[in-house]
Design a protein around this motif. Structure first.
Motif, PDB file in Angstrom:
ATOM      1  N   UNK A  43       0.839  -1.204   0.000  1.00 33.13           N
ATOM      2  CA  UNK A  43       0.000   0.000   0.000  1.00 33.13           C
ATOM      3  C   UNK A  43       0.874   1.255   0.000  1.00 33.13           C
ATOM      4  N   UNK A  44       1.935   1.259   0.799  1.00 34.73           N
ATOM      5  CA  UNK A  44       2.847   2.408   0.808  1.00 34.73           C
ATOM      6  C   UNK A  44       3.525   2.588  -0.552  1.00 34.73           C
ATOM      7  N   UNK A  45       3.917   1.501  -1.180  1.00 37.16           N
ATOM      8  CA  UNK A  45       4.534   1.583  -2.511  1.00 37.16           C
ATOM      9  C   UNK A  45       3.535   2.146  -3.523  1.00 37.16           C
ATOM     10  N   UNK A  46       2.288   1.674  -3.451  1.00 36.62           N
ATOM     11  CA  UNK A  46       1.249   2.188  -4.342  1.00 36.62           C
ATOM     12  C   UNK A  46       1.033   3.687  -4.106  1.00 36.62           C
ATOM     13  N   UNK A  47       0.970   4.097  -2.857  1.00 33.81           N
ATOM     14  CA  UNK A  47       0.789   5.519  -2.544  1.00 33.81           C
ATOM     15  C   UNK A  47       1.950   6.352  -3.084  1.00 33.81           C
ATOM     16  N   UNK A  48       3.150   5.829  -2.970  1.00 30.06           N
ATOM     17  CA  UNK A  48       4.322   6.530  -3.483  1.00 30.06           C
ATOM     18  C   UNK A  48       4.238   6.674  -5.002  1.00 30.06           C
ATOM     19  N   UNK A  49       3.870   5.587  -5.689  1.00 32.76           N
ATOM     20  CA  UNK A  49       3.778   5.641  -7.150  1.00 32.76           C
ATOM     21  C   UNK A  49       2.703   6.630  -7.609  1.00 32.76           C
ATOM     22  N   UNK A  50       1.593   6.687  -6.908  1.00 32.69           N
ATOM     23  CA  UNK A  50       0.544   7.655  -7.233  1.00 32.69           C
ATOM     24  C   UNK A  50       1.063   9.081  -7.023  1.00 32.69           C
ATOM     25  N   UNK A  51       1.748   9.319  -5.920  1.00 39.04           N
ATOM     26  CA  UNK A  51       2.292  10.648  -5.646  1.00 39.04           C
ATOM     27  C   UNK A  51       3.315  11.055  -6.703  1.00 39.04           C
ATOM     28  N   UNK A  52       4.165  10.126  -7.111  1.00 39.00           N
ATOM     29  CA  UNK A  52       5.151  10.425  -8.155  1.00 39.00           C
ATOM     30  C   UNK A  52       4.450  10.711  -9.482  1.00 39.00           C
ATOM     31  N   UNK A  53       3.404   9.957  -9.800  1.00 32.25           N
ATOM     32  CA  UNK A  53       2.661  10.195 -11.045  1.00 32.25           C
ATOM     33  C   UNK A  53       2.000  11.569 -11.051  1.00 32.25           C
ATOM     34  N   UNK A  54       1.537  12.010  -9.883  1.00 31.51           N
ATOM     35  CA  UNK A  54       0.849  13.302  -9.795  1.00 31.51           C
ATOM     36  C   UNK A  54       1.836  14.459  -9.733  1.00 31.51           C
ATOM     37  N   UNK A  55       2.831  14.367  -8.840  1.00 32.50           N
ATOM     38  CA  UNK A  55       3.718  15.497  -8.577  1.00 32.50           C
ATOM     39  C   UNK A  55       5.145  15.323  -9.094  1.00 32.50           C
ATOM     40  N   UNK A  56       5.495  14.157  -9.553  1.00 34.57           N
ATOM     41  CA  UNK A  56       6.863  13.921 -10.013  1.00 34.57           C
ATOM     42  C   UNK A  56       7.733  13.413  -8.865  1.00 34.57           C
TER      43      UNK A  56
END
Length: 181
Positions: free
Chosen positions: A119-132
């Motif tokens: 879940x933390x990895x997924x949250x990180x990937x979403x944040x990177x996709x949104x904000x870089x």
């Protein structure tokens, strides 16, 4: 650590009375904390000696600064001592409803651990996709309080999945590998 946990397993079996178990937990917890206090105060063991700081808080922080990875004897004595005393207290308060969520999380700890990493990895990937990629501005936490808030929200959010898996483990005792999760 696994062998230690396995060796105290009989304390939690039906053959051991609750009062006896509480006494074992209390003595073991106090012994661990006393061992920690003696070793730490003598300052002759460990990879990081403690030093007197500019004030009491800094001295206390230095005294409690122990190595978690790999787990040092000081770290183990401190955390196991606290954990054993908490188990003794929870054993005494076992009838209280507020402990049931903790018991559920404790029924499937490895499942929770692995699930929270994904879940933390997924949250990180979403944040990177949104904000870089993090440049130290967006994903940094402004205080330790936010880390606790996020941890609590993650535990609450994953609780239904852990409850489901704990129930599955109870129902399907014929699947032996489930007990390891």
């Amino acid at each position: 650590m696994i062998a230690l946990g396995y060796s105290i397993g009989p304390w939690f079996g039906k053959a051991c009375e609750a009062t006896k178990r509480r006494r074992y937990l209390l003595v073991a917890g106090i012994s661990c904390l006393l061992g920690f206090a003696v070793l730490r105060t003598l300052n002759v063991y460990g990879d990081a000696s403690w030093m007197t700081g500019a004030n009491t808080l800094q001295t206390a922080m230095s005294w409690f600064n122990v190595t978690k990875y790999p787990p040092s004897l000081l770290f183990l004595l401190l955390t196991l001592g606290i954990g054993l005393l908490l188990m003794c207290a929870f054993e005494h308060a076992a009838s209280r409803n507020w402990l049931k969520p903790l018991a559920t999380l404790g029924a499937a700890p490895m499942f929770f651990y692995v699930l929270h990493l994904y879940v933390l990895k997924f949250m990180y990937l979403v944040a990177v996709a949104i904000w870089g990629v993090n440049q130290g501005q967006l994903f940094g936490l402004s205080s330790l309080l936010w880390l606790w808030v996020i941890s609590a929200l993650l535990a609450v959010g994953l609780y239904p999945a852990v409850r489901w898996f704990a129930a599955l483990k109870q129902r399907r005792r014929d699947i032996t590998w489930l007990k390891y999760l």
